[in-house]
Design a protein around this motif. Structure first.
Motif, PDB file in Angstrom:
ATOM      1  N   TYR A   1     -38.074  72.390  92.193  1.00 56.62           N
ATOM      2  CA  TYR A   1     -37.344  71.453  91.346  1.00 56.62           C
ATOM      3  C   TYR A   1     -35.837  71.567  91.584  1.00 56.62           C
ATOM      4  O   TYR A   1     -35.187  70.608  91.991  1.00 56.62           O
ATOM      5  CB  TYR A   1     -37.670  71.702  89.876  1.00 56.62           C
ATOM      6  CG  TYR A   1     -36.813  70.895  88.927  1.00 56.62           C
ATOM      7  CD1 TYR A   1     -36.929  69.513  88.875  1.00 56.62           C
ATOM      8  CD2 TYR A   1     -35.859  71.516  88.123  1.00 56.62           C
ATOM      9  CE1 TYR A   1     -36.129  68.764  88.019  1.00 56.62           C
ATOM     10  CE2 TYR A   1     -35.061  70.776  87.261  1.00 56.62           C
ATOM     11  CZ  TYR A   1     -35.192  69.400  87.215  1.00 56.62           C
ATOM     12  OH  TYR A   1     -34.402  68.662  86.388  1.00 56.62           O
ATOM     13  N   PHE A   2     -35.299  72.757  91.369  1.00 53.38           N
ATOM     14  CA  PHE A   2     -33.852  72.925  91.470  1.00 53.38           C
ATOM     15  C   PHE A   2     -33.343  72.720  92.889  1.00 53.38           C
ATOM     16  O   PHE A   2     -32.163  72.399  93.089  1.00 53.38           O
ATOM     17  CB  PHE A   2     -33.443  74.310  90.969  1.00 53.38           C
ATOM     18  CG  PHE A   2     -33.693  74.516  89.502  1.00 53.38           C
ATOM     19  CD1 PHE A   2     -32.930  73.853  88.560  1.00 53.38           C
ATOM     20  CD2 PHE A   2     -34.702  75.354  89.062  1.00 53.38           C
ATOM     21  CE1 PHE A   2     -33.164  74.026  87.208  1.00 53.38           C
ATOM     22  CE2 PHE A   2     -34.945  75.544  87.713  1.00 53.38           C
ATOM     23  CZ  PHE A   2     -34.179  74.869  86.783  1.00 53.38           C
ATOM     24  N   THR A   3     -34.189  72.895  93.874  1.00 45.66           N
ATOM     25  CA  THR A   3     -33.747  72.782  95.263  1.00 45.66           C
ATOM     26  C   THR A   3     -33.774  71.350  95.774  1.00 45.66           C
ATOM     27  O   THR A   3     -33.243  71.076  96.853  1.00 45.66           O
ATOM     28  CB  THR A   3     -34.638  73.658  96.155  1.00 45.66           C
ATOM     29  OG1 THR A   3     -36.007  73.262  95.973  1.00 45.66           O
ATOM     30  CG2 THR A   3     -34.487  75.126  95.806  1.00 45.66           C
ATOM     31  N   ILE A   4     -34.375  70.425  95.039  1.00 41.32           N
ATOM     32  CA  ILE A   4     -34.386  69.022  95.446  1.00 41.32           C
ATOM     33  C   ILE A   4     -32.996  68.439  95.178  1.00 41.32           C
ATOM     34  O   ILE A   4     -32.493  68.525  94.059  1.00 41.32           O
ATOM     35  CB  ILE A   4     -35.460  68.235  94.678  1.00 41.32           C
ATOM     36  CG1 ILE A   4     -36.858  68.765  95.028  1.00 41.32           C
ATOM     37  CG2 ILE A   4     -35.366  66.745  94.978  1.00 41.32           C
ATOM     38  CD1 ILE A   4     -37.978  68.100  94.241  1.00 41.32           C
ATOM     39  N   PRO A   5     -32.340  67.860  96.180  1.00 39.26           N
ATOM     40  CA  PRO A   5     -30.981  67.355  95.964  1.00 39.26           C
ATOM     41  C   PRO A   5     -30.911  66.327  94.841  1.00 39.26           C
ATOM     42  O   PRO A   5     -31.828  65.525  94.633  1.00 39.26           O
ATOM     43  CB  PRO A   5     -30.634  66.714  97.318  1.00 39.26           C
ATOM     44  CG  PRO A   5     -31.465  67.463  98.304  1.00 39.26           C
ATOM     45  CD  PRO A   5     -32.763  67.741  97.592  1.00 39.26           C
ATOM     46  N   GLY A   6     -29.791  66.373  94.107  1.00 38.51           N
ATOM     47  CA  GLY A   6     -29.570  65.467  92.992  1.00 38.51           C
ATOM     48  C   GLY A   6     -29.354  66.227  91.701  1.00 38.51           C
ATOM     49  O   GLY A   6     -29.645  67.421  91.607  1.00 38.51           O
ATOM     50  N   PRO A   7     -28.820  65.560  90.665  1.00 33.03           N
ATOM     51  CA  PRO A   7     -28.588  66.227  89.379  1.00 33.03           C
ATOM     52  C   PRO A   7     -29.896  66.652  88.736  1.00 33.03           C
ATOM     53  O   PRO A   7     -30.952  66.056  88.961  1.00 33.03           O
ATOM     54  CB  PRO A   7     -27.867  65.151  88.555  1.00 33.03           C
ATOM     55  CG  PRO A   7     -28.243  63.849  89.189  1.00 33.03           C
ATOM     56  CD  PRO A   7     -28.429  64.135  90.641  1.00 33.03           C
ATOM     57  N   LYS A   8     -29.817  67.682  87.907  1.00 26.45           N
ATOM     58  CA  LYS A   8     -31.008  68.255  87.278  1.00 26.45           C
ATOM     59  C   LYS A   8     -30.783  68.421  85.784  1.00 26.45           C
ATOM     60  O   LYS A   8     -29.659  68.466  85.296  1.00 26.45           O
ATOM     61  CB  LYS A   8     -31.322  69.631  87.896  1.00 26.45           C
ATOM     62  CG  LYS A   8     -31.710  69.544  89.363  1.00 26.45           C
ATOM     63  CD  LYS A   8     -33.106  68.955  89.521  1.00 26.45           C
ATOM     64  CE  LYS A   8     -33.465  68.698  90.980  1.00 26.45           C
ATOM     65  NZ  LYS A   8     -32.886  67.441  91.482  1.00 26.45           N
TER      66      LYS A   8
END
Length: 902
Positions: A653-660
């Motif tokens: 999840y956290f490694t997928i580019p884009g805001p979180k």
């Protein structure tokens, strides 16, 4: 019954208490406000009439002996679901030796009587005596005796001859010379004054900086005839000096002077003689129903009291010469969109009472800073009804809700967050409001329980076929009146509180287009809605070009793509897919989380805020523990196992580019279910205590997520690296490449071991981030057996080991270098032996299971030196039958069947 309860036929409850003296507060209230089940139930008499029978006041309210007198019974009639209720109702209790009351004219309590000059009023006054007998009734007009009677009833007429207020006072006296009085006010309005409003004055409360004894009040009320200002400054009486001027566009305005600088004054507008409303732009609201029951002095020090005996409904507050807040952080730059890690929280449930306030949250910001989040998203804090709620039932859009403390404390919270590099995002509700809103009450069709046709701010029609838009009373997004109001409020929060943007709730409702039954959630492309949102974003960026504009839209992708291209960020609900993955239900593509990546949706810009959890979805951990999959001894419903799977989910999840975005306490595996264990969906939730937080598995999850959040923010590879992902099946893969660093992550979401080809971008030395060791792979297609819930997180650069994780085995060897001989003898009756070839020092785990997958015993769990390691399997205590031996090392896994014959 009147107003909101008109036509109601369900179960009715009564929120009730007593007022012991004039001007006093509600006391000895039965039960508590939000809980109907502990309050008296009213009996329906039909025809919109309800009855509450009280045989004995003292016993009904359980009054102690020291209470000698009661001034009034106070009541609010309330529907069973809490959605409809009456205004405050007061019943005078007569214990005096003699009492007097008005029969005619029949007017509502607290309401003056408005007439024309020259009107003749029929008067009927009745007196009664508990001691002696009534000796005389007298009527005074402006303190001049008008008429008298020696009977218990006085009937007469009064001609009103003056503009302004005429005070009619009735007096009754008994034979023992006891006396009681009662007044009503009769008002003849002065001629309207049509006068342009000063150019610098806007709707609401306008403070004169050069003169703190003055304030100008302005109310937009098209079509209304007249308005008075009533409040603490005129003892809540209708006074000709407070008759508002009229300007163009239905504007009423008035400058009030003689105020004491720094003093708080409660006030309202009395519209057309009957309707009392607070100022829609007020920054502070006094609530007659909830303030004294829910907000104590520790939560909001020095809160002024609601004037119960002088008015009803919410009141606004003004205060000149307020001490300005001096901001300590004046050069804050909000994080770039690509780097955003947002922490969504509800202050009410983030801290235990009484610390769940703006101040309490400010004191805990170090926790969020250490976690690594760089933005806090506050669930609505604009004044909402009832004080105890999620906040999506707003009523006043310029007032910070007092349940969380004074507005100054909110500014200090935001200031402190900025000093720590954290943006503050405000959750705003512009789809609807609830019934306390003065904009709604100004033009309301009580008979049909909806905004009236002439309401400038609301839609008269709801969306009967669209449950996804029908909450409260719907704003009219095609109205210029509403647009001006919304823009003013957004500007106010950006400038006065320096928030860094908004998350707009339910933006699918930002349209006037009523959807058909074939589109119940209003998800299909709506050009009017797109245009409205573009205009809204432009208005916000004129004030602050860097402000975040976040939409809870959840519509079809073609519309969301257009909004993304226009610079808006959109929520992306990935709860279901991630939860299927964490629970281990990974057959087919039900656990496909690839939609969490903005480019998978065909978007050009990283404007997708995907999330695993938000306030609206069920907790991942709760479903893990309730419905997790299992195979053999591996069981997702086991707490430790479920927490490990949350670490796995975080890696993808956290490694997928884009805001979180994280929902509060997700980082410690919060597992109290939404709407479970007897709680309502929006009821207060338990706040984790120290023992809960210190569970080793929860601390391990916290450390892992924090480490990945910091990695995301610190390395360009997670911002704009080349991305190759395969996230559809049980084995998920993410490959990121950048000049900064390369990353390869492979994880097994199944509940069974899987041997995989790593398919690395290239063969080389790779650093295993969570083991703190280097891997050497001679080929990019190296094979590895991943246990259920296991993953490898490989980086091309050596990185510090995350806190709480221990160095693992030395450099792992490709699986073909390991071997385990078949056990011998097999079958056996005494013992059998398995030889394991260990090319490098490694930790070895050998476990025995029965055929049902139940763990029988641990045969070996230790560090082994290079060479051959033998494991003996004794038959003692084993029944005849087939067993499984599972062998696991850093680079090898194997399962063998053995047979015991006794």
């Amino acid at each position: 019954s009147r107003g909101e309860l008109q036509g109601y036929t369900g179960t009715m409850y009564v929120h009730t208490g007593v007022i012991l003296e004039p001007g006093g507060e509600w006391e000895y209230v039965i039960g508590s406000w939000p809980d109907n089940s502990v309050q008296p139930q009213a009996t329906s008499l039909g025809n919109n009439q309800w009855e509450l029978e009280i045989d004995d006041i003292r016993s009904f309210y359980d009054l102690p002996d020291e209470v000698e007198t009661i001034h009034q019974i106070a009541m609010v009639f309330r529907s069973a679901d809490g959605g409809r209720q009456s205004e405050d109702l007061f019943v005078r209790v007569y214990f005096e030796p003699v009492s007097v009351r008005w029969i005619t004219p029949e007017i509502q309590p607290l309401s003056p009587l408005f007439v024309e000059e020259g009107d003749i009023i029929d008067i009927e006054i009745q007196a009664s005596a508990l001691a002696g007998e009534v000796s005389e009734i007298r009527l005074y007009v402006n303190d001049q005796l008008h008429s008298a009677s020696a009977e218990s009833i006085l009937e007469t007429e009064v001609e009103i001859t003056e503009t302004g207020t005429t005070v009619l006072r009735a007096e009754a006296e008994n034979t023992q010379e006891d006396m009681d009085t009662s007044e009503i006010w009769v008002t003849v309005n002065p001629d309207p004054v049509f006068l342009s409003r000063p150019a610098e004055v806007h709707d609401g409360i306008w403070y004169h900086e050069e003169d703190p004894t003055q304030v100008t009040l302005s109310l937009m009320a098209p079509g209304k005839e007249f308005v008075y200002v009533i409040g603490d400054f005129n003892n809540w009486r209708v006074d000709e000096a407070y008759f508002m001027n009229q300007a163009e566009e239905g504007i009423f305005w008035l400058t009030i002077d003689g105020l004491e600088p720094g003093k708080e004054y409660a006030f309202q507008y009395l519209v057309d003689g009957t309707l009392r409303i607070a100022d829609p732009y007020t920054e502070k609201v006094l609530d007659p129903w909830h303030d004294q029951e829910i907000i104590d002095d520790g939560r909001y020090p020095g809160l002024i009291s609601y004037p119960h005996d002088k008015t009803e409904h919410a009141a606004s507050v003004l205060q000149t010469a307020r001490e300005p807040y001096v901001w300590q952080t004046t050069s804050f730059e909000p994080p770039d969109i690509e780097d955003l890690v947002i922490y969504e929280l509800l202050i009410r449930d983030f801290l235990d009472a009484p610390e769940n306030t703006y101040k309490g949250l400010r004191d805990t910001l170090s926790y969020l800073e250490q976690l690594g989040v760089n933005a806090i998203q506050l669930m609505p804090v604009t004044h909402f009804e009832g004080n105890l709620s999620w906040g999506y039932n707003p009523a006043f859009f310029f007032a910070a809700d007092k349940y969380y403390g004074p507005r100054r404390e909110l500014k200090k919270l935001i200031d402190e967050a900025h000093s720590r590099g954290m943006a503050v995002i405000l959750d705003m509700v512009w789809n609807h409001s609830f019934g306390q809103s003065p904009l709604l009450r100004l033009y309301f069709d009580a008979g049909n329980n909806r905004p009236s046709e002439d309401n400038p701010w609301y839609m008269e029609d709801l969306f009967p076929t669209n449950p996804g838009m029908n909450f409260g009373y719907k704003f009219d997004h095609g109205s210029e009146y509403f647009i001006r109001f919304m823009d003013r409020a957004n500007q106010y929060w950006l400038e006065t509180y320096r928030v860094n943007g908004f998350r707009f709730d339910l933006t699918k409702g930002f349209t006037t287009q009523i959807k058909g039954a074939d589109d119940p959630w209003g998800s299909r492309f709506d050009q009017e809605r797109v245009d409205n949102l573009i205009r809204l974003r432009e208005a916000i960026h004129e004030i602050d070009p860097r402000a975040y504009v976040i939409l809870e839209h959840l519509a079809d992708n073609d519309e969301e793509l257009e909004l993304s291209n226009q610079g808006m960020l959109l929520w992306g609900n990935m709860n279901h897919a991630y939860n299927e993955a964490t629970m281990g239900w990974v057959s087919g593509t039900n656990s496909d989380v690839s939609w969490a990546y903005y480019k998978k949706r065909g978007w050009e810009h990283p404007h997708l805020i995907s999330y695993m959890e938000s306030h609206d979805e069920q907790r991942l951990m709760w479903k893990n523990l309730q419905y997790g999959n299992q195979a053999g001894a591996y069981d997702v419903t086991d707490l430790s196992t479920a927490l490990e799977r949350m670490i796995l989910a975080g890696a993808f999840y956290f490694t997928i580019p884009g805001p979180k975005m994280l929902w509060k306490f997700g980082e410690i595996g919060y597992d109290y279910g939404l709407g479970e264990d007897g709680r309502g969906r929006t009821d207060p939730m338990p706040v984790p205590d120290q023992t809960y937080r210190e569970h080793p598995g929860r601390q391990r999850l916290l450390n892992a997520w924090s480490a990945m959040i910091h990695l995301k923010r610190e390395h360009d590879v997670f911002r704009d690296g080349t991305v190759d992902m395969s996230l559809e099946s049980a084995v998920k893969r993410i490959y990121l490449q950048h000049d900064d660093m390369d990353v390869a992550i492979v994880g097994n979401f199944d509940v069974r071991p899987v041997t995989v080809s790593l398919d690395l971008p290239y063969a080389s030395d790779w650093w295993n981030y969570f083991e703190g060791q280097s891997y050497t792979f001679e080929t990019e297609n190296a094979q590895m057996t991943l246990q259920p819930g296991a993953f490898v997180f490989l980086t091309s650069e050596e990185l510090p080991l995350p806190e709480g994780f221990k160095p693992q085995d030395p450099e792992p060897i490709p699986p073909e270098s390991w071997a385990a001989s078949p056990n011998y003898p097999n079958p056996f009756s005494v013992s059998s032996t398995i030889d394991i070839d260990v090319p490098e020092a490694s930790h070895i785990s050998v476990t025995l299971y029965n055929i049902l997958g139940q763990k029988v015993r641990t045969l070996k769990d230790e560090y082994a030196e290079p060479g051959t390691s033998s494991v003996t399997i004794p038959a003692d205590g084993l029944a005849s039958g087939v067993y499984l031996v599972r062998i696991h090392t850093a680079g090898f896994s194997s399962t063998q069947k053995i047979m015991v014959l006794r």
